[in-house]
Motif scaffolding. Sequence first.
Motif, PDB file in Angstrom:
ATOM      1  N   SER A 171       0.798  -1.244  -0.141  1.00  0.00           N
ATOM      2  CA  SER A 171      -0.093  -0.124  -0.110  1.00  0.00           C
ATOM      3  C   SER A 171       0.967   1.300   0.138  1.00  0.00           C
ATOM      4  O   SER A 171       1.989   1.396   0.659  1.00  0.00           O
ATOM      5  CB  SER A 171      -0.876   0.037   1.185  1.00  0.00           C
ATOM      6  OG  SER A 171      -1.383   1.194   1.286  1.00  0.00           O
ATOM      7  N   HIS A 172       0.267   2.241  -0.636  1.00  0.00           N
ATOM      8  CA  HIS A 172       1.133   3.659  -0.372  1.00  0.00           C
ATOM      9  C   HIS A 172       0.800   4.439   0.738  1.00  0.00           C
ATOM     10  O   HIS A 172       1.354   5.290   0.889  1.00  0.00           O
ATOM     11  CB  HIS A 172       0.821   4.325  -1.915  1.00  0.00           C
ATOM     12  CG  HIS A 172       1.337   3.588  -2.991  1.00  0.00           C
ATOM     13  ND1 HIS A 172       2.619   3.440  -3.354  1.00  0.00           N
ATOM     14  CD2 HIS A 172       0.797   3.438  -4.258  1.00  0.00           C
ATOM     15  CE1 HIS A 172       2.855   2.781  -4.607  1.00  0.00           C
ATOM     16  NE2 HIS A 172       1.592   2.927  -5.012  1.00  0.00           N
ATOM     17  N   HIS A 173      -0.091   3.933   1.471  1.00  0.00           N
ATOM     18  CA  HIS A 173      -0.737   4.927   2.530  1.00  0.00           C
ATOM     19  C   HIS A 173       0.416   4.856   3.570  1.00  0.00           C
ATOM     20  O   HIS A 173       1.265   4.017   3.505  1.00  0.00           O
ATOM     21  CB  HIS A 173      -1.912   4.119   3.060  1.00  0.00           C
ATOM     22  CG  HIS A 173      -2.541   5.196   3.923  1.00  0.00           C
ATOM     23  ND1 HIS A 173      -2.908   6.382   3.491  1.00  0.00           N
ATOM     24  CD2 HIS A 173      -3.007   4.636   5.566  1.00  0.00           C
ATOM     25  CE1 HIS A 173      -3.598   6.802   4.835  1.00  0.00           C
ATOM     26  NE2 HIS A 173      -3.593   5.995   6.027  1.00  0.00           N
ATOM     27  N   ALA A 174       0.516   5.833   4.327  1.00  0.00           N
ATOM     28  CA  ALA A 174       1.283   5.938   5.493  1.00  0.00           C
ATOM     29  C   ALA A 174       1.397   4.576   6.464  1.00  0.00           C
ATOM     30  O   ALA A 174       0.555   4.185   6.614  1.00  0.00           O
ATOM     31  CB  ALA A 174       1.025   7.215   6.228  1.00  0.00           C
ATOM     32  N   ALA A 175       2.618   4.629   6.875  1.00  0.00           N
ATOM     33  CA  ALA A 175       2.769   3.468   7.904  1.00  0.00           C
ATOM     34  C   ALA A 175       2.126   3.640   8.983  1.00  0.00           C
ATOM     35  O   ALA A 175       1.702   4.626   9.723  1.00  0.00           O
ATOM     36  CB  ALA A 175       4.264   3.395   8.112  1.00  0.00           C
ATOM     37  N   GLY A 176       1.529   2.526   9.618  1.00  0.00           N
ATOM     38  CA  GLY A 176       0.905   2.263  10.767  1.00  0.00           C
ATOM     39  C   GLY A 176      -0.287   1.498  10.827  1.00  0.00           C
ATOM     40  O   GLY A 176      -0.175   0.566   9.852  1.00  0.00           O
ATOM     41  N   PRO A 177      -0.879   1.277  11.991  1.00  0.00           N
ATOM     42  CA  PRO A 177      -1.875   0.148  11.952  1.00  0.00           C
ATOM     43  C   PRO A 177      -3.029   0.448  11.053  1.00  0.00           C
ATOM     44  O   PRO A 177      -3.253   1.662  10.759  1.00  0.00           O
ATOM     45  CB  PRO A 177      -2.401   0.163  13.512  1.00  0.00           C
ATOM     46  CG  PRO A 177      -2.088   1.492  13.821  1.00  0.00           C
ATOM     47  CD  PRO A 177      -1.040   2.030  13.085  1.00  0.00           C
ATOM     48  N   ALA A 178      -3.666  -0.628  10.521  1.00  0.00           N
ATOM     49  CA  ALA A 178      -4.736  -0.537   9.607  1.00  0.00           C
ATOM     50  C   ALA A 178      -5.679  -1.667   9.746  1.00  0.00           C
ATOM     51  O   ALA A 178      -5.309  -2.569  10.479  1.00  0.00           O
ATOM     52  CB  ALA A 178      -4.321  -0.345   8.160  1.00  0.00           C
ATOM     53  N   THR A 179      -6.781  -1.774   9.006  1.00  0.00           N
ATOM     54  CA  THR A 179      -7.714  -3.164   9.092  1.00  0.00           C
ATOM     55  C   THR A 179      -7.777  -3.507   7.680  1.00  0.00           C
ATOM     56  O   THR A 179      -8.191  -2.917   6.918  1.00  0.00           O
ATOM     57  CB  THR A 179      -8.988  -2.516   9.641  1.00  0.00           C
ATOM     58  OG1 THR A 179      -8.930  -2.141  10.706  1.00  0.00           O
ATOM     59  CG2 THR A 179      -9.818  -3.720   9.867  1.00  0.00           C
ATOM     60  N   LEU A 180      -7.840  -5.229   7.688  1.00  0.00           N
ATOM     61  CA  LEU A 180      -7.963  -5.518   6.222  1.00  0.00           C
ATOM     62  C   LEU A 180      -9.460  -6.212   6.469  1.00  0.00           C
ATOM     63  O   LEU A 180      -9.801  -6.921   7.345  1.00  0.00           O
ATOM     64  CB  LEU A 180      -6.946  -6.872   6.037  1.00  0.00           C
ATOM     65  CG  LEU A 180      -6.644  -7.022   4.800  1.00  0.00           C
ATOM     66  CD1 LEU A 180      -6.095  -5.580   4.004  1.00  0.00           C
ATOM     67  CD2 LEU A 180      -5.474  -8.027   4.641  1.00  0.00           C
ATOM     68  N   GLY A 181     -10.164  -5.998   5.494  1.00  0.00           N
ATOM     69  CA  GLY A 181     -11.608  -6.567   5.305  1.00  0.00           C
ATOM     70  C   GLY A 181     -11.509  -7.693   4.357  1.00  0.00           C
ATOM     71  O   GLY A 181     -11.156  -7.633   3.271  1.00  0.00           O
ATOM     72  N   LEU A 182     -12.213  -8.909   4.858  1.00  0.00           N
ATOM     73  CA  LEU A 182     -11.998 -10.124   4.160  1.00  0.00           C
ATOM     74  C   LEU A 182     -13.507 -10.635   4.086  1.00  0.00           C
ATOM     75  O   LEU A 182     -14.024 -10.971   5.213  1.00  0.00           O
ATOM     76  CB  LEU A 182     -11.203 -11.029   4.628  1.00  0.00           C
ATOM     77  CG  LEU A 182      -9.511 -10.455   4.909  1.00  0.00           C
ATOM     78  CD1 LEU A 182      -8.806 -11.457   5.824  1.00  0.00           C
ATOM     79  CD2 LEU A 182      -8.752 -10.392   3.470  1.00  0.00           C
ATOM     80  N   ARG A 183     -14.064 -10.881   2.871  1.00  0.00           N
ATOM     81  CA  ARG A 183     -15.455 -11.508   2.764  1.00  0.00           C
ATOM     82  C   ARG A 183     -15.291 -13.059   3.060  1.00  0.00           C
ATOM     83  O   ARG A 183     -14.313 -13.555   2.824  1.00  0.00           O
ATOM     84  CB  ARG A 183     -16.094 -11.279   1.368  1.00  0.00           C
ATOM     85  CG  ARG A 183     -16.312 -10.001   1.082  1.00  0.00           C
ATOM     86  CD  ARG A 183     -17.620  -9.387   1.658  1.00  0.00           C
ATOM     87  NE  ARG A 183     -17.611  -7.871   1.255  1.00  0.00           N
ATOM     88  CZ  ARG A 183     -18.559  -7.258   2.067  1.00  0.00           C
ATOM     89  NH1 ARG A 183     -19.104  -7.527   3.299  1.00  0.00           N
ATOM     90  NH2 ARG A 183     -18.806  -5.915   1.570  1.00  0.00           N
ATOM     91  N   ALA A 184     -16.406 -13.452   3.677  1.00  0.00           N
ATOM     92  CA  ALA A 184     -16.367 -14.963   4.043  1.00  0.00           C
ATOM     93  C   ALA A 184     -16.122 -15.763   2.872  1.00  0.00           C
ATOM     94  O   ALA A 184     -15.587 -16.891   2.959  1.00  0.00           O
ATOM     95  CB  ALA A 184     -17.754 -15.255   4.714  1.00  0.00           C
ATOM     96  N   GLU A 185     -16.490 -15.395   1.798  1.00  0.00           N
ATOM     97  CA  GLU A 185     -16.215 -16.324   0.517  1.00  0.00           C
ATOM     98  C   GLU A 185     -15.133 -16.175  -0.001  1.00  0.00           C
ATOM     99  O   GLU A 185     -14.842 -16.774  -0.955  1.00  0.00           O
ATOM    100  CB  GLU A 185     -17.453 -16.018  -0.291  1.00  0.00           C
ATOM    101  CG  GLU A 185     -17.653 -14.781  -0.857  1.00  0.00           C
ATOM    102  CD  GLU A 185     -18.247 -13.537  -0.210  1.00  0.00           C
ATOM    103  OE1 GLU A 185     -18.502 -13.861   0.939  1.00  0.00           O
ATOM    104  OE2 GLU A 185     -18.846 -12.660  -0.781  1.00  0.00           O
ATOM    105  N   ASP A 186     -14.259 -15.172   0.271  1.00  0.00           N
ATOM    106  CA  ASP A 186     -12.970 -14.858  -0.001  1.00  0.00           C
ATOM    107  C   ASP A 186     -11.894 -15.575   0.588  1.00  0.00           C
ATOM    108  O   ASP A 186     -10.746 -15.574   0.217  1.00  0.00           O
ATOM    109  CB  ASP A 186     -12.713 -13.538  -0.314  1.00  0.00           C
ATOM    110  CG  ASP A 186     -13.486 -12.619  -1.166  1.00  0.00           C
ATOM    111  OD1 ASP A 186     -14.130 -13.187  -2.271  1.00  0.00           O
ATOM    112  OD2 ASP A 186     -13.745 -11.579  -1.006  1.00  0.00           O
TER     113      ASP A 186
END
Lengths: 380, 273
Positions: free
Chosen positions: A282-297
């Motif tokens: 990711s190009h976003h600034a360093a730091g904590p983030a959240t990854l969203g994952l669909r159940a079917e993925d």
Amino acid sequence: MTPQSLDLVGVGKGFGADDILKNIDLEVRPGEFLSLVGMSGCGKSTLLRIVAGLERPDRGQVFIGGRDVIDTDPSDRNLAMVFQSYALYPHMTVRQNIATPLRMRRLSLPARLPLVGRLAAPGAVKAEIDRSVLDAAQMLQIDHLLDRKPAQLSGGQRQRVALARALVRSPAAFLMDEPLSNLDAKLRAHMRDELAALHRRLGATFLYVTHDQVEAMTMSSRIALMSEGRIEQLGTPDEIYTRPATLTVARFIGVPTINLLPVRIGGDGVISAYGRDLGLRSHHAAGPATLGLRAEDLHRSDEGFEVRIHRAEMHGADRFIQCTLLDDASVRFTLRQSARDDIGADGDGRMRLFFAPERAHLFDQSGLRRELRVPEKAAA
Amino acid sequence: MATLRRYVPHVVLTLGAGFMLLPFYWMFLTSIRSPAEIFDISLWPIPRNFDAVENYGRAASQVPMARFMLNGVIVCLGILVVQVLTAVPAAYALAKLKFPGRKLLLALVIAALCVPIQSLALPLFVGLAKAKLLNSYFGMMMPFFLSVFAIFLFHQSFRRYPDEIVEAARMDGFSEMEICWGLVLRGSLPALAAFSVFSLVAHWNDLFWPMVVVSDINLAPPPLGMLFFSDAESGANYGALMAGAAITTTPMLLCFLLARRQFIAGITMTGVK
């Protein structure tokens, strides 16, 4: 009447921190089925009532078909509203209920009075009203109920009467305030089909309020997802599901609820979770983030995270498997798999899971969606 | 034991009802007794000398009983009509419209429930006297035209009318008055019946105010008429007096019996009394 657009510009209600609505801009296109979804208390009903003219916004403008209606009475906005409780007139028969919007428009006050009205109402207008009532009743298959009182009808039948009363006047737009929420599950699914079919047949503008994302996903051309008096995202059901703009949207839409994995964005753009490179950048600034994952993925993978299974929920064709991450028991995952397949857990109820990286959603600390890159080599 | 438990409440209630009905029974008994038996404390229903014909005959012939009744009807209906005409819109506004000061006005209505007519009697009397309206039907009716009790009773009932129907009606183009009279009041007919009984009984039986403003016997409603009757004619003829009282009570009894079901629904629904 041709379908009209509904436009809200900078509509706000309430002041300060407890704003019910915070400067809403929304354009409902002519002939569109737009759903306002959100938790209870997110302001969706208030917004609908502002369009209807039942409430006055503190700020902003409302246009129907390009005409500013902020100072127009509800009855002069030519909108039809279907209420959650159906709001049928209890002392009138179904026929009179459906005829009321037309009688109020086309007959003068003396002609509407109970006894005098018989003489004062012009016959031609009355015949025309009778015909419109019959047409509407036939369209909703309630013509055999016309002489009953609302108290003698079932919930589903009352719903149809309310719809007939709304469509009999060919309004500029239909406003619906959770019209299906008082029906049982089976009837609700059936009425969803009918509403969608009605929308197709009439080609009218529908503004539909619901807290039920299934209703919104299945019927709408577009969805506006609201939270805390703001529109979080406006888009087609597909866009909302596949590209949720915020974490709130991602969590609200989808059954089962989206899985959230706490991750870190490193200084070099590498996204990692529990010390593992997830093969995403990711190009976003360093730091904590959240990854969203669909159940079917999610899928089984020997390379993946180890999880412990708590429960397998059978849904017919699918199976939902609830599990927690071994690295961090507070992270819960729901995996969707075909009920025909083996669960694939070992004797201890453990298995390894990984996800389709190109379908993961990255949200930064403030919950906004950020772009993800999947480098070629890391396509696990 | 179980049977006993089932019947005990009925026995208690029957005793209570009997106690409540005793004065009416006594009134009726006195009205058919001869003067010699009036002070007999026996409750035996059959008098030794059956004087009903004479007592009722005197009550009907010696005073203009029909005139008193007509006065009572005019005054009671006049009061009731104006009370309903004013209280229903007021209650509708307090129950269903949003405007600043609504809570305060409602509090004032409830506060006004606590003001007895006696405390207003003097200013009202002086006002009516200055306006030369003493000895008139209007003078008898005027203080009761605005009934806070009616506003309160209707408010309690209107509040329960579903807001969504009111809103549907607004979108359909009903005026507020049409919503008020055609929909909301229509959904509160038991409250209207209950209030009508309350109002008719109260003003039919009212002695205080007619006595204050009316001295002309031709304008007297039944209770005041009875008073003239006992003074003028037969201070001691209780038999005829009670016959008159029985005659004036009957219409109210009929009025209550006719509206009984609505009346009970009305007071249980609105949670009053």
